[in-house]
Design a protein around this motif. Structure first.
Motif, PDB file in Angstrom:
ATOM      1  N   HIS A   1       0.832  -1.209   0.000  1.00 46.75           N
ATOM      2  CA  HIS A   1       0.000   0.000   0.000  1.00 46.75           C
ATOM      3  C   HIS A   1       0.866   1.259   0.000  1.00 46.75           C
ATOM      4  CE1 HIS A   1      -4.259  -1.226   0.240  1.00 46.75           C
ATOM      5  NE2 HIS A   1      -3.776  -2.349   0.726  1.00 46.75           N
ATOM      6  N   ASP A   2       1.979   1.238   0.729  1.00 50.00           N
ATOM      7  CA  ASP A   2       2.887   2.388   0.727  1.00 50.00           C
ATOM      8  C   ASP A   2       3.479   2.611  -0.662  1.00 50.00           C
ATOM      9  OD1 ASP A   2       2.414   2.766   3.403  1.00 50.00           O
ATOM     10  OD2 ASP A   2       4.264   1.786   4.080  1.00 50.00           O
ATOM     11  N   LEU A   3       3.746   1.522  -1.356  1.00 53.33           N
ATOM     12  CA  LEU A   3       4.320   1.604  -2.697  1.00 53.33           C
ATOM     13  C   LEU A   3       3.345   2.235  -3.684  1.00 53.33           C
ATOM     14  CD1 LEU A   3       6.157  -1.388  -4.380  1.00 53.33           C
ATOM     15  CD2 LEU A   3       4.208  -0.372  -5.534  1.00 53.33           C
ATOM     16  N   LEU A   4       2.058   1.899  -3.551  1.00 48.33           N
ATOM     17  CA  LEU A   4       1.044   2.379  -4.506  1.00 48.33           C
ATOM     18  C   LEU A   4       0.566   3.796  -4.211  1.00 48.33           C
ATOM     19  CD1 LEU A   4      -1.105  -0.884  -4.747  1.00 48.33           C
ATOM     20  CD2 LEU A   4       0.390   0.034  -6.520  1.00 48.33           C
ATOM     21  N   ARG A   5       0.685   4.224  -2.934  1.00 45.41           N
ATOM     22  CA  ARG A   5       0.067   5.498  -2.525  1.00 45.41           C
ATOM     23  C   ARG A   5       0.524   6.692  -3.354  1.00 45.41           C
ATOM     24  NH1 ARG A   5       1.208   5.428   2.661  1.00 45.41           N
ATOM     25  NH2 ARG A   5      -0.638   4.157   3.072  1.00 45.41           N
ATOM     26  N   PRO A   6       1.839   6.865  -3.636  1.00 51.35           N
ATOM     27  CA  PRO A   6       2.251   8.060  -4.404  1.00 51.35           C
ATOM     28  C   PRO A   6       1.632   8.127  -5.798  1.00 51.35           C
ATOM     29  CG  PRO A   6       4.150   6.974  -3.387  1.00 51.35           C
ATOM     30  CD  PRO A   6       3.001   6.043  -3.229  1.00 51.35           C
TER      31      PRO A   6
ATOM     32  N   ARG B   1      -1.709  12.355  -5.102  1.00 53.83           N
ATOM     33  CA  ARG B   1      -0.671  13.361  -5.317  1.00 53.83           C
ATOM     34  C   ARG B   1      -0.470  14.173  -4.031  1.00 53.83           C
ATOM     35  NH1 ARG B   1      -0.317  10.355  -9.342  1.00 53.83           N
ATOM     36  NH2 ARG B   1      -0.713  11.054 -11.470  1.00 53.83           N
ATOM     37  N   ARG B   2       0.737  14.682  -3.862  1.00 58.27           N
ATOM     38  CA  ARG B   2       1.007  15.438  -2.622  1.00 58.27           C
ATOM     39  C   ARG B   2       0.304  16.787  -2.612  1.00 58.27           C
ATOM     40  NH1 ARG B   2       7.461  14.651  -2.636  1.00 58.27           N
ATOM     41  NH2 ARG B   2       7.027  15.207  -4.794  1.00 58.27           N
TER      42      ARG B   2
ATOM     43  N   VAL C   1     -17.668  10.838  -5.239  1.00 58.55           N
ATOM     44  CA  VAL C   1     -16.868  10.613  -4.029  1.00 58.55           C
ATOM     45  C   VAL C   1     -15.394  10.476  -4.393  1.00 58.55           C
ATOM     46  CG1 VAL C   1     -16.466   9.026  -2.108  1.00 58.55           C
ATOM     47  CG2 VAL C   1     -18.810   9.562  -2.819  1.00 58.55           C
ATOM     48  N   GLN C   2     -15.096   9.698  -5.444  1.00 61.52           N
ATOM     49  CA  GLN C   2     -13.698   9.449  -5.758  1.00 61.52           C
ATOM     50  C   GLN C   2     -13.010  10.657  -6.383  1.00 61.52           C
ATOM     51  OE1 GLN C   2     -13.740   5.625  -7.744  1.00 61.52           O
ATOM     52  NE2 GLN C   2     -14.597   4.671  -5.904  1.00 61.52           N
ATOM     53  N   SER C   3     -13.775  11.567  -6.968  1.00 62.62           N
ATOM     54  CA  SER C   3     -13.153  12.799  -7.454  1.00 62.62           C
ATOM     55  C   SER C   3     -12.559  13.573  -6.281  1.00 62.62           C
ATOM     56  CB  SER C   3     -14.164  13.662  -8.212  1.00 62.62           C
ATOM     57  OG  SER C   3     -15.154  14.177  -7.350  1.00 62.62           O
TER      58      SER C   3
ATOM     59  N   ARG D   1      -8.047  15.510  -3.181  1.00 64.08           N
ATOM     60  CA  ARG D   1      -7.594  15.949  -1.861  1.00 64.08           C
ATOM     61  C   ARG D   1      -6.935  14.850  -1.017  1.00 64.08           C
ATOM     62  NH1 ARG D   1      -9.398  20.973  -1.085  1.00 64.08           N
ATOM     63  NH2 ARG D   1     -11.010  21.709  -2.507  1.00 64.08           N
ATOM     64  N   GLY D   2      -6.926  13.623  -1.536  1.00 66.27           N
ATOM     65  CA  GLY D   2      -6.369  12.525  -0.753  1.00 66.27           C
ATOM     66  C   GLY D   2      -4.899  12.680  -0.436  1.00 66.27           C
ATOM     67  N   GLY D   3      -4.165  13.393  -1.296  1.00 64.11           N
ATOM     68  CA  GLY D   3      -2.744  13.615  -1.015  1.00 64.11           C
ATOM     69  C   GLY D   3      -2.520  14.461   0.226  1.00 64.11           C
ATOM     70  N   ARG D   4      -3.457  15.384   0.492  1.00 63.45           N
ATOM     71  CA  ARG D   4      -3.352  16.272   1.662  1.00 63.45           C
ATOM     72  C   ARG D   4      -4.130  15.749   2.863  1.00 63.45           C
ATOM     73  NH1 ARG D   4      -2.285  21.782   0.408  1.00 63.45           N
ATOM     74  NH2 ARG D   4      -0.528  21.832  -1.045  1.00 63.45           N
ATOM     75  N   GLU D   5      -5.152  14.933   2.611  1.00 62.98           N
ATOM     76  CA  GLU D   5      -6.042  14.470   3.685  1.00 62.98           C
ATOM     77  C   GLU D   5      -5.978  12.944   3.791  1.00 62.98           C
ATOM     78  OE1 GLU D   5      -7.522  16.377   5.694  1.00 62.98           O
ATOM     79  OE2 GLU D   5      -7.637  18.329   4.690  1.00 62.98           O
ATOM     80  N   PRO D   6      -5.105  12.436   4.666  1.00 60.14           N
ATOM     81  CA  PRO D   6      -4.970  10.969   4.786  1.00 60.14           C
ATOM     82  C   PRO D   6      -6.286  10.262   5.095  1.00 60.14           C
ATOM     83  CG  PRO D   6      -3.197  12.089   5.958  1.00 60.14           C
ATOM     84  CD  PRO D   6      -4.160  13.157   5.540  1.00 60.14           C
ATOM     85  N   ALA D   7      -7.219  10.949   5.759  1.00 57.83           N
ATOM     86  CA  ALA D   7      -8.489  10.314   6.127  1.00 57.83           C
ATOM     87  C   ALA D   7      -9.296   9.905   4.897  1.00 57.83           C
ATOM     88  CB  ALA D   7      -9.324  11.254   6.994  1.00 57.83           C
TER      89      ALA D   7
END
Length: 948
Positions: free
Chosen positions: A285-290, A294-295, A339-341, A346-352
């Motif tokens: 999961h850590d490998l796929l996250r980037p 996006r940050r 939802v996925q948009s 914002r997922g890069g900034r919001e881990p939740a």
């Protein structure tokens, strides 16, 4: 039964229930001794679900278990424990298949019963289904792993650590929101390369896991007497079908960093490692996250999702899907997009937000202030309604469908289970839910649905009843085109007699003023309308396409401009209205695929089609070809692409299609007969050679494909399937299947016309030749004209070894020393014979291909020079296209530079003219005076070289 037990069944459901009840009593007479309330509930279930009824008729012993506690709350951890216990002593694959399928069916009956009986909330039902699926997949994986380790040893890394197979559950399985009869999308991976230890011989880890993956898919997917466990789709893996079944962590990382696409980011939002959690799961999961998140705040995701939704809408139109609660406007997919948009942006900034569950993500969006409470409430309620309907629909017959029923019985079943009066009430709720979803989708992803109003003069013009009023309007707006009104009026009268339905007529009346507004800007509106009306004629009864043009100004503009510029394009649009989808976004239309990207684009396109649906696969190949040809033609007529690049694109598009046709043919033949020893889909021992225009990278619009098939199998063995055949017979069947796939006519026409007459011995020869026999034929038996054809040949698909060997044979044949006088005589006689047979023009007309000084003369000059001088200059055997052959001839000083340049420029000009005439739907003939200056010099060079 928690609810609905007291509600009377409709007559249709009751009739169905009684029919199954009668069958069940024969199988299990003891059911008549059940307590009355249990008999009543059982009868209701028999009436509500054919799947439940059929399974219970096969396994009546399950009824007692259901009433003895199986219908109570589901303990999801039991699935995994029970399956591992059941498989613990299983030693054969067939027994494992039986255990998995019977357990699956029993638990699915249980979950369907709970669903129809309202024992659980929808959210819980989806998690129950997902947990069952996960347990089945993981228990099957563990059984296969242990079985293979006994046979082949245990895969290990360099430090001796055992390597596991990790399975990424994608889509709804990853989000723990699986529906009742869904297929499951999986990706297989393993941590590190190495080799097996403990077996008779060591095996590379990747090879071990590929074999394991194949066994696992077969264990889950194959249909037996007990059905299947799940339909498994592996096409979301890196490189899709053409990629290896299993790759390592590093292989995954390299792929997503270098080649990952927007749709793969979207898919990875829901990706989750199945089974017990380990440190390897964290690592993956850590490998796929980037790649996924996006940050920065990533608003580019919006446009990507919008394009994906546009593709889905195109697919809905193409497949003429109606009443589809998943893919239609406001369907399940649009909630996921909303939802996925937010997650992608914002997922890069919001881990939740980095979670697979839609329900969890939507609640997080509210807590982060990204969605208002009322929006969350509307989306969740509407989504739950649609998912509940979807689940019940699928549980009726264990069929993967999202289309509302087309029969009264299934509507009654849905309404009974949902506590609603009738179809009208349920339809009303579904339509209201989809309307709410679509408004939120437009606000978030899709832009506005507002349509421009057409109240200008073209609206009056379209609705005029008298000729003099029409003339007045045209004069007022300075339109001098006396043919327009009679043409439009006659067409309108013709259309009024056609049956296009009230919705179609209303849409046409909205569209025509807007379309006329576009036409009035053309040099001659009547000519433009004549061309465009041919397209309209074909889509009048397909209201979705009228709506497409009505709602998309860009599509209308492109329709008019392309039809005016090219009657060939107008004909293509009329014959294949699905191409109108390509006009929606002009930027996309003219953003043609890179010449290197056709294979990957086609592979991605085919991911949209079920792998085992050959009819849809064939249709998809044709649709891809048509849409890409339209893009190339649009770029051609607007001058974006010069003729040389047009041919490059058309040729490489054909190559990509050849690759997929061969892959599909291989799959079809190998399923039935197996494959020759040492071959595989990536190493077929088979090659496709392109001749003529394909060989010379000079394909035009509508060109056929001159092909020759070769194989490299010399052994006299047989294939390894259930119905083995000789290896040579296998390759013959493969060749026949390839030709069949090309020639079959579907809704979107024929793929390509294939000409096999250039194979050894022509029409009387074998359809596929062993490569060394091909070399012998070329050396010992082939005629001069066949060697001329070999000049314009090249390897277009197959194994590297065969490519290398073909190049050696071709070079050796071309380098044979020939008597130049005899060669010139043979080439000249063949040219005269061709001209006598094909040239038919009147005085003063020049045939671009066949007239003296035309395309064919220039091609024959190039072929003669290669055959005459290759024994001295090996460089002449490198290229198969005429332009580069002339370049080499000039460099070697075998032709004066000025002559080579004139031949090249004339050749390109003639081909350009031919392309243009094709796009105008005109024969390849021009006024002889137009070409005199160019062709006279070509004739002089031809005479000097071939007639002296």
């Amino acid at each position: 039964m928690p609810s609905q037990s007291n509600k009377a069944l409709s007559a249709d459901i009751q009739h169905k229930a009684e029919s199954y009840w009668s069958s069940l009593k024969i199988q299990a007479p003891e059911i008549t001794s059940l307590p009355p309330e249990q008999q009543l509930e059982l009868q209701q279930m028999l009436g509500l679900s054919d799947y439940i009824a059929e399974q219970l008729c096969r396994h009546p012993q399950w009824i007692t278990e259901l009433f003895d506690g199986l219908l109570d709350e589901v303990n999801r951890s039991d699935f995994d424990q029970e399956l591992h216990q059941l498989l613990a002593d299983v030693t054969s694959e067939e027994s494992a298949k039986s255990v998995l399928r019977q357990y699956r069916n029993k638990q699915m009956v249980r979950l369907a019963w709970r669903d129809f009986g309202n024992y659980a909330k929808l959210e819980d039902s989806l998690v129950d289904l997902s947990s069952l699926a996960e347990a089945l997949v993981i228990s099957a994986r563990d059984w296969v792993y242990q079985d293979m380790c006994k046979q082949l040893g245990t895969p290990q890394d360099a430090n001796g650590n055992a390597q596991p197979l990790l399975i990424l559950g994608m889509g709804k399985l990853g989000g723990r929101e699986l529906n009742f009869s869904s297929d499951i999308d999986l990706i297989f991976t393993f941590p590190e390369h190495g080799e097996t230890h403990g077996g008779r011989r060591s095996l590379d880890n990747q090879q071990f896991f590929i074999r394991m993956g194949q066994k696992l898919v077969n264990l889950l997917d194959q249909v037996t007497v007990d059905g299947f466990v799940f339909r498994v789709d592996m096409r979301l893996r890196p490189y899709g079908e053409s990629g290896p079944l299993v790759v390592s962590f590093s292989g995954l990382e390299d792929y997503y960093q270098e080649q990952g696409r927007d749709w793969e980011r979207y898919a990875m939002v829901k990706a989750r490692v199945l089974g017990p959690w380990t440190t390897y799961c964290d690592e993956l999961h850590d490998l796929l996250r980037p790649f996924v998140y996006r940050r920065y705040i990533d608003f580019s995701a919006i446009e990507s999702l919008r394009k994906m939704k546009q593709m889905i809408a195109q697919e809905v139109r193409r497949r003429q899907l109606t009443d589809n609660i998943k893919l239609g406007a406001g369907g399940i997919r649009e909630v996921e997009f909303v939802v996925q948009s937010f997650q992608l942006i914002r997922g890069g900034r919001e881990p939740a937000l980095r979670q697979q569950s839609l329900f969890g993500a939507i609640d997080t969006l509210y807590s982060l202030g990204q969605l208002e409470y009322w929006a969350v409430d509307e989306l969740k309620e509407s989504y739950i309604l649609l998912r509940r309907v979807e689940n019940l629909l699928q549980a009726i017959g264990d069929k993967q469908t999202q289309t509302l029923p087309d029969n009264a019985l299934d509507w009654q079943r849905l309404c009974h289970s949902m506590g609603l009066a009738d179809e009208t009430e349920l339809r009303g709720q579904i339509e209201a839910a989809m309307t709410k979803i679509h408004s939120h989708f437009n606000a978030t992803v899709g832009g506005s649905d507002a349509q421009e109003q057409s109240d200008d003069w073209t609206s009056l013009f379209w609705n005029i009843q008298h000729d003099d009023h029409a003339d007045t309007l045209l004069q007022e707006h300075q339109i001098e085109d006396p043919e327009l009104w009679p043409l439009l009026s006659h067409w309108r009268d013709t259309v009024s007699k056609r049956s296009i339905g009230p919705r179609g007529r209303e849409t046409l009346d909205k569209l025509m003023p807007k379309l006329l507004d576009e036409l009035m800007g053309q040099a001659k509106p009547s000519a433009a309308f004549s061309s465009v009306s041919n397209v309209l004629d074909k889509i009048l009864t397909r209201t979705t396409y009228l709506e497409l043009l009505c709602e998309n100004p860009g599509a209308r503009q492109q329709l008019v401009s392309l039809c005016c510029a090219s009657p060939w394009i107008a004909k293509e649009l009329a014959n294949f209205p699905m191409l109108l989808d390509e006009l929606i976004d002009p930027a996309q239309l003219y953003d043609i695929t890179s010449v290197d990207d056709y294979p990957s684009e086609l592979r991605q396109y085919l991911l949209r089609v079920p792998e085992d649906d050959m009819e849809q696969q064939m249709e998809a190949l044709r649709q891809f070809k048509l849409s890409q040809q339209l893009k190339i033609a649009a770029a051609d007529i607007t001058g974006v692409l010069p003729v040389m690049q047009v041919s490059d694109h058309l040729s490489l598009l054909a190559e990509a299609i050849i690759e997929q046709v061969v892959v599909q043919a291989w799959h079809q033949i190998s399923v039935r007969h197996g494959v020759p020893e040492g071959t595989s889909p990536s190493q077929m021992g088979f090659a496709v050679i392109g001749y003529g225009k394909l060989g010379g990278i000079e394909l035009g619009y509508g060109s056929d494909l001159d092909l020759v098939f070769l194989h490299g199998n010399k052994s006299a063995g047989q294939t390894d399937g259930d119905r083995p055949i000789d290896n040579s017979h296998f390759y013959l069947k493969l060749a026949q299947r390839i030709v069949h796939l090309f020639a079959t006519r579907t809704t979107s026409g024929e793929l390509y016309e294939v000409d096999m007459r250039l194979r050894p011995s022509g029409a009387s020869g074998l359809l596929v030749s062993e490569i060394e026999r091909f070399g012998e034929y070329q050396t010992q038996e082939a005629w001069t004209w066949e060697h001329q054809a070999l000049v314009r040949s090249r390897f277009v698909f197959g194994d590297h070894e065969l490519a290398h060997r073909f190049s050696e044979i071709r070079a050796a044949v071309l380098q044979t020393q020939r008597d130049k006088v005899e060669l010139a005589k043979s080439v000249r006689e063949m040219r005269i014979k061709m001209r006598d047979h094909l040239l038919q023009v009147s005085e003063g007309i020049f045939d671009l291909k066949q007239s003296p000084g035309g395309i064919a003369d220039i091609e024959f000059l190039a072929q003669f020079m290669v055959l005459a001088y290759s024994h001295e200059y090996e460089a002449l055997t490198v290229w198969s296209d005429n332009v580069r052959i002339f370049e080499v001839l000039a460099e070697l000083e075998l032709l004066p530079v000025m002559q080579a340049q004139h031949l090249t420029q004339s050749y390109i000009w003639l081909r350009d003219e031919n392309h243009e005439l094709t796009l105008q739907q005109l024969p390849g003939k021009v006024d002889a005076d137009l070409v005199k200056d160019k062709v006279d010099t070509v004739i002089d060079i031809y005479k000097y070289i071939l007639e002296n």
